[in-house]
Design an enzyme around this catalytic site. Sequence first.
Site, PDB file in Angstrom:
ATOM      1  N   ALA A 100       1.790  20.046   3.911  1.00  0.00           N
ATOM      2  CA  ALA A 100       1.371  20.491   5.217  1.00  0.00           C
ATOM      3  C   ALA A 100       1.980  22.132   5.450  1.00  0.00           C
ATOM      4  O   ALA A 100       1.564  22.723   6.038  1.00  0.00           O
ATOM      5  CB  ALA A 100       1.870  19.611   6.377  1.00  0.00           C
ATOM      6  N   ASP A 101       3.151  21.992   5.155  1.00  0.00           N
ATOM      7  CA  ASP A 101       3.909  23.158   5.898  1.00  0.00           C
ATOM      8  C   ASP A 101       4.017  24.306   5.234  1.00  0.00           C
ATOM      9  O   ASP A 101       4.760  24.371   4.065  1.00  0.00           O
ATOM     10  CB  ASP A 101       5.355  22.598   6.292  1.00  0.00           C
ATOM     11  N   PRO A 102       3.750  25.483   5.586  1.00  0.00           N
ATOM     12  CA  PRO A 102       4.144  26.966   5.049  1.00  0.00           C
ATOM     13  C   PRO A 102       5.623  27.209   5.457  1.00  0.00           C
ATOM     14  O   PRO A 102       5.788  27.631   6.524  1.00  0.00           O
ATOM     15  CB  PRO A 102       3.272  27.772   5.830  1.00  0.00           C
TER      16      PRO A 102
END
Length: 593
Positions: A59-61
Amino acid sequence: MAARLPLAACIVAFHLCLLLLQSSALRRLSEAAESSLVRHGVGMRPAYHFLPAKNWQNADPNGPMYHNGVYHMFYQYNPLGAMWQPGNLSWGHSVSRDLVNWDALDTALDPTAPFDYNGCWSGSATILPDGIPALLYTGRIEGDKEVQVQNVAFPKNPADPLLREWVKPAYNPVIPLPADVPGDSFRDPTTAWVGRDGLWRIAVAAKVGGPNGIASTLIYRSKDFRNWKRNALPLYTSRAAGMVECPDLFPVAELGVEEGRLGYASGPASSAVRHVLKLSVMNTTQDYYAVGRYDDVADTFVPEVDVERNADDCRTWRRFDYGHVYASKSFFDSSKNRRVLWAWANESDSQDNDIARGWSGVQTVPRKVWLDEDSKQVRQWPIEEIETLRSKRVVGLLGAQVNAGGVNKIVGVGAQADVEAIFEIPSLEEAETFQPNWLLDPQKLCEENGASVPGRVGPFGLLVMASSNLQEHTAIFFRVFRHNQKYKVLMCTDLTRSSGRDNVYKPSYGGFVDIDIEKQGRSISLRTLIDHSVVESFGGGGRTCITARVYPEHAENKNSHVFVFNNGSRLVKVSKLEAWRLAMASVNVVHGG
């Protein structure tokens, strides 16, 4: 000193090129056996969106940043395969000079220490006053039960312009699990900032009070970036939200305020400036934001009054994107005085297909974010560097019109394109009446009134990733309703006919475009970026954004088209339409040996 800067810049660029070549060589040696299978811009694989050469991108940048002339992207990554598990998450790491073309480096963080051996989860990057960056991240530990803690890491060699190796101090964790928070509900530290008292601050997502506790964004303060103390008050709480993740707090420019002064690294935060608080809500898997006031003395955030939204329930706030994205993260780009936003758009077909392709998950294109003149919402637009990919202008129309029921092909536009259009409605008087309960769920309104459902003023817009016979297509469109002596604009992306396959998620997405269409000359703009399985649309000058993942069968044959359509009963003019084919970016390409 100024006369020497150009030479110094050339030297830095020269060394950077050498280091990039060395790094690429290292990656080729380790992955040559499998890399020959990677084909960018073919079938479902995007040509210019950020994704690793293979495997799972979560999910996470994490921790995007600009440091010494280089953009860094850290991201949740599973080196062992195209699924989230088996394996424990690492931090992937890529670097760029322009936010479009990226070179892959080795992982920055791997789960190798007692404080993160079950996963290096999400976090952020902060540039310290001495110019050295620091990574804050959540370490996942599993013993008798899961425990999440917050850790810090620093570059092994701060002089390395690529920051290829990172060191995790033995004194981690710097923030242990609080006693009033369940072990699996304490994560995602933000980029740090400095208050007027000179102390560092970060926000961390938590569920306070046990498994059924309150979704909270906690504030921690520190004078040395090592010893952190929890603030008595949370930054924000929402009893109805369950658990929130990936908080992001940042200032936004107002009229008369120089945007370049708003980066936290340039000075203390100021309560005189409006801020945006973004929260990712687990039980809806959506990102919500509010514009409000941040008090850096009490360390609390209060949303601005908005009659259509509940300040105490973040699920009623506006959304950065009304489509298929989650866990967005922004950073301040000091090189161009702008705030840039990334977000994760995961796959929505079957896991078997992900495994067969060997990769999963992309990032949206980086977007510039700024405060709208109404001071209630932010606007987003693809960063200007995306336009460097425009390889051929295939159409430029002015004054065309689409009659009721009309479908007009835009010749020469395929699966890799940038389309900008302005639609003008000659007459709004016959718009359908808007029902008040529709405000609660624009997505449901789009589901019930898809592109194939005739209306009065709309639906009109674009059909993209379309087969020549239109059996497969993704529709991005507007409808206009009469509402309280004015007009309400609905924007939808309809995926119900995006693919002939059965095992694909094909919803309709929708959001309202907060504009006065009469003051806009009865016109509304639409920009859509098309990249094989990714479709990003920006309505009303970036006031409403919708991202979709699509998997049409015909795309495997490189035979996609774009059309303008109008399924309303009233004529619609296309006062402007420009379209470009987009070239392929170099995104984490690993060449086979």
